[in-house]
Write a protein that holds these residues in place. Sequence first.
Motif, PDB file in Angstrom:
ATOM      1  N   LEU A  29       0.729  -1.025  -0.225  1.00 43.80           N
ATOM      2  CA  LEU A  29      -0.358  -0.068   0.034  1.00 43.80           C
ATOM      3  C   LEU A  29       1.055   0.920  -0.054  1.00 43.80           C
ATOM      4  O   LEU A  29       1.806   1.352   1.059  1.00 43.80           O
ATOM      5  N   GLY A  30       0.424   2.361  -0.761  1.00 44.43           N
ATOM      6  CA  GLY A  30       1.467   3.260  -0.872  1.00 44.43           C
ATOM      7  C   GLY A  30       0.746   4.467  -0.741  1.00 44.43           C
ATOM      8  O   GLY A  30       0.040   4.857  -0.843  1.00 44.43           O
ATOM      9  N   PHE A  31       1.434   5.446   0.268  1.00 42.81           N
ATOM     10  CA  PHE A  31       1.597   7.069   0.823  1.00 42.81           C
ATOM     11  C   PHE A  31       2.167   7.769  -0.272  1.00 42.81           C
ATOM     12  O   PHE A  31       3.671   7.504   0.194  1.00 42.81           O
ATOM     13  N   ILE A  32       1.655   9.156  -0.554  1.00 37.36           N
ATOM     14  CA  ILE A  32       2.839   9.824  -1.852  1.00 37.36           C
ATOM     15  C   ILE A  32       2.601  10.924  -0.388  1.00 37.36           C
ATOM     16  O   ILE A  32       1.366  11.694   0.122  1.00 37.36           O
ATOM     17  N   PHE A  33       3.903  11.434  -0.356  1.00 34.58           N
ATOM     18  CA  PHE A  33       4.908  12.561   0.623  1.00 34.58           C
ATOM     19  C   PHE A  33       4.640  13.409  -0.812  1.00 34.58           C
ATOM     20  O   PHE A  33       6.266  14.550  -0.921  1.00 34.58           O
ATOM     21  N   HIS A  34       3.700  13.767  -1.823  1.00 36.97           N
ATOM     22  CA  HIS A  34       4.394  15.366  -2.657  1.00 36.97           C
ATOM     23  C   HIS A  34       3.140  16.171  -2.028  1.00 36.97           C
ATOM     24  O   HIS A  34       2.177  15.895  -2.894  1.00 36.97           O
ATOM     25  N   VAL A  59       6.366   7.150  -1.905  1.00 40.22           N
ATOM     26  CA  VAL A  59       6.118   7.681  -2.590  1.00 40.22           C
ATOM     27  C   VAL A  59       6.761   9.795  -2.394  1.00 40.22           C
ATOM     28  O   VAL A  59       6.378  10.280  -2.076  1.00 40.22           O
ATOM     29  N   PHE A  60       8.148   9.542  -2.940  1.00 29.10           N
ATOM     30  CA  PHE A  60       8.862  10.356  -2.795  1.00 29.10           C
ATOM     31  C   PHE A  60       9.336  11.272  -4.128  1.00 29.10           C
ATOM     32  O   PHE A  60       9.276  10.715  -5.524  1.00 29.10           O
ATOM     33  N   VAL A  61       8.957  12.643  -4.128  1.00 31.89           N
ATOM     34  CA  VAL A  61       9.371  13.273  -5.902  1.00 31.89           C
ATOM     35  C   VAL A  61      10.765  14.111  -6.037  1.00 31.89           C
ATOM     36  O   VAL A  61      11.589  13.619  -6.364  1.00 31.89           O
ATOM     37  N   ARG A  62      10.818  14.914  -5.145  1.00 27.72           N
ATOM     38  CA  ARG A  62      11.985  15.589  -4.557  1.00 27.72           C
ATOM     39  C   ARG A  62      12.281  16.314  -3.351  1.00 27.72           C
ATOM     40  O   ARG A  62      12.808  16.838  -2.753  1.00 27.72           O
ATOM     41  N   THR A  63      11.731  15.499  -2.218  1.00 25.75           N
ATOM     42  CA  THR A  63      11.930  15.697  -0.507  1.00 25.75           C
ATOM     43  C   THR A  63      13.709  14.964  -0.492  1.00 25.75           C
ATOM     44  O   THR A  63      14.001  14.163  -1.526  1.00 25.75           O
ATOM     45  N   GLU A  64      14.321  15.660   0.433  1.00 29.23           N
ATOM     46  CA  GLU A  64      15.968  15.625   0.653  1.00 29.23           C
ATOM     47  C   GLU A  64      15.882  14.085   1.318  1.00 29.23           C
ATOM     48  O   GLU A  64      14.290  13.660   2.372  1.00 29.23           O
ATOM     49  N   VAL A  65      16.904  13.773   1.154  1.00 27.84           N
ATOM     50  CA  VAL A  65      17.471  12.684   1.218  1.00 27.84           C
ATOM     51  C   VAL A  65      17.091  12.180   3.280  1.00 27.84           C
ATOM     52  O   VAL A  65      16.187  11.141   3.557  1.00 27.84           O
ATOM     53  N   ARG A  66      17.140  13.060   4.181  1.00 30.38           N
ATOM     54  CA  ARG A  66      16.895  12.679   4.790  1.00 30.38           C
ATOM     55  C   ARG A  66      15.685  13.159   5.659  1.00 30.38           C
ATOM     56  O   ARG A  66      15.391  12.485   6.884  1.00 30.38           O
ATOM     57  N   HIS A  83      10.641   8.666  -7.070  1.00 34.74           N
ATOM     58  CA  HIS A  83      10.582   9.502  -8.837  1.00 34.74           C
ATOM     59  C   HIS A  83      11.662  10.685  -8.481  1.00 34.74           C
ATOM     60  O   HIS A  83      12.430  10.881  -7.873  1.00 34.74           O
ATOM     61  N   GLY A  84      11.364  11.416  -9.760  1.00 35.13           N
ATOM     62  CA  GLY A  84      12.688  12.232  -9.297  1.00 35.13           C
ATOM     63  C   GLY A  84      14.070  12.147  -9.303  1.00 35.13           C
ATOM     64  O   GLY A  84      14.899  11.243  -9.962  1.00 35.13           O
ATOM     65  N   PRO A  85      14.817  13.785  -8.979  1.00 34.82           N
ATOM     66  CA  PRO A  85      16.669  13.012  -9.687  1.00 34.82           C
ATOM     67  C   PRO A  85      17.617  12.840  -8.950  1.00 34.82           C
ATOM     68  O   PRO A  85      18.081  13.717  -8.129  1.00 34.82           O
ATOM     69  N   TYR A  86      16.678  11.266  -8.280  1.00 37.03           N
ATOM     70  CA  TYR A  86      17.117  10.453  -6.931  1.00 37.03           C
ATOM     71  C   TYR A  86      18.711  10.327  -7.744  1.00 37.03           C
ATOM     72  O   TYR A  86      18.565   9.371  -9.266  1.00 37.03           O
ATOM     73  N   SER A  87      19.558  10.306  -6.752  1.00 41.08           N
ATOM     74  CA  SER A  87      20.933   9.391  -6.958  1.00 41.08           C
ATOM     75  C   SER A  87      21.035   7.955  -6.677  1.00 41.08           C
ATOM     76  O   SER A  87      20.583   7.625  -5.362  1.00 41.08           O
ATOM     77  N   THR A  88      22.191   7.101  -6.869  1.00 42.38           N
ATOM     78  CA  THR A  88      22.196   5.946  -6.056  1.00 42.38           C
ATOM     79  C   THR A  88      22.642   6.368  -4.837  1.00 42.38           C
ATOM     80  O   THR A  88      22.855   5.616  -3.803  1.00 42.38           O
ATOM     81  N   GLN A  89      23.595   7.416  -4.706  1.00 39.14           N
ATOM     82  CA  GLN A  89      24.165   8.104  -3.405  1.00 39.14           C
ATOM     83  C   GLN A  89      23.255   8.199  -2.737  1.00 39.14           C
ATOM     84  O   GLN A  89      23.091   7.676  -1.313  1.00 39.14           O
ATOM     85  N   ASP A  90      22.038   8.562  -3.147  1.00 44.51           N
ATOM     86  CA  ASP A  90      20.944   8.948  -2.085  1.00 44.51           C
ATOM     87  C   ASP A  90      20.294   7.151  -2.119  1.00 44.51           C
ATOM     88  O   ASP A  90      19.916   7.576  -0.904  1.00 44.51           O
ATOM     89  N   ALA A  91      19.881   6.740  -2.708  1.00 40.99           N
ATOM     90  CA  ALA A  91      19.164   5.383  -2.520  1.00 40.99           C
ATOM     91  C   ALA A  91      20.828   4.780  -1.015  1.00 40.99           C
ATOM     92  O   ALA A  91      19.829   4.222  -0.488  1.00 40.99           O
TER      93      ALA A  91
END
Length: 211
Positions: A29-34, A59-66, A83-91
């Motif tokens: 079940l998904g919750f959207i935080f955008h 579900v995140f689009v441009r939220t900062e990783v912290r 979603h959005g411009p996340y990097s493998t370092q963020d993951a």
Amino acid sequence: MSRRLLVKVCGQTNAEDAAVAASCGADFLGFIFHPASPRCVTPQLAAAIPTGPCRRVGVFVRTEVREIAEIARTARLDLLQLHGPYSTQDAAFLGPERIIRVLWPEKIPIESLQAQIDAWAPFCAYYLLDAGSAAASGGLGRCLDVASLDRLRFPHPWFLAGGLSLSNLPRLLSLCHPNGIDLNSGVELSPGRKDPAALRAVFCTLSFRFA
């Protein structure tokens, strides 16, 4: 050979809809935080919605990783859909074992998409293929052109998303073979309010197809 299709029901905003999805047999079940989404919820509201045995996805689009990490704690999230411009370092910071990486097959050659799939392999647990582009603010409620997707090689399970409903699922699933599907706008009465009859009809169709 029979197989079980994973089902994620996204855009949860209330306990009643979550209970229906869980009773139908949803796996996630998904919750959207955008904030731009009409289905956006607060971490506190998400935390208060019971989900039974279903895994909880943020579900995140441009939220900062912290901030994502903090929301994940508050909302009791099991998985993080990026979603959005996340990097493998963020993951790597958030934990690859709980990442669903969203990719966009439209407007790029299939070879480039395969390269993205391969690059993210050490940094995610699932993939989700959606309509639109990386610049989009999440799902667009329309279907992908799926004809070429079976040519791709996925090292992890992948979900098909994008306006999926009872009217188009049989055709789409005859053209490609995802490990799971992501339901949202195609099973709603209005944004953020699920249609119990539509949900049950989809699950009924899937039970016959993959029995």
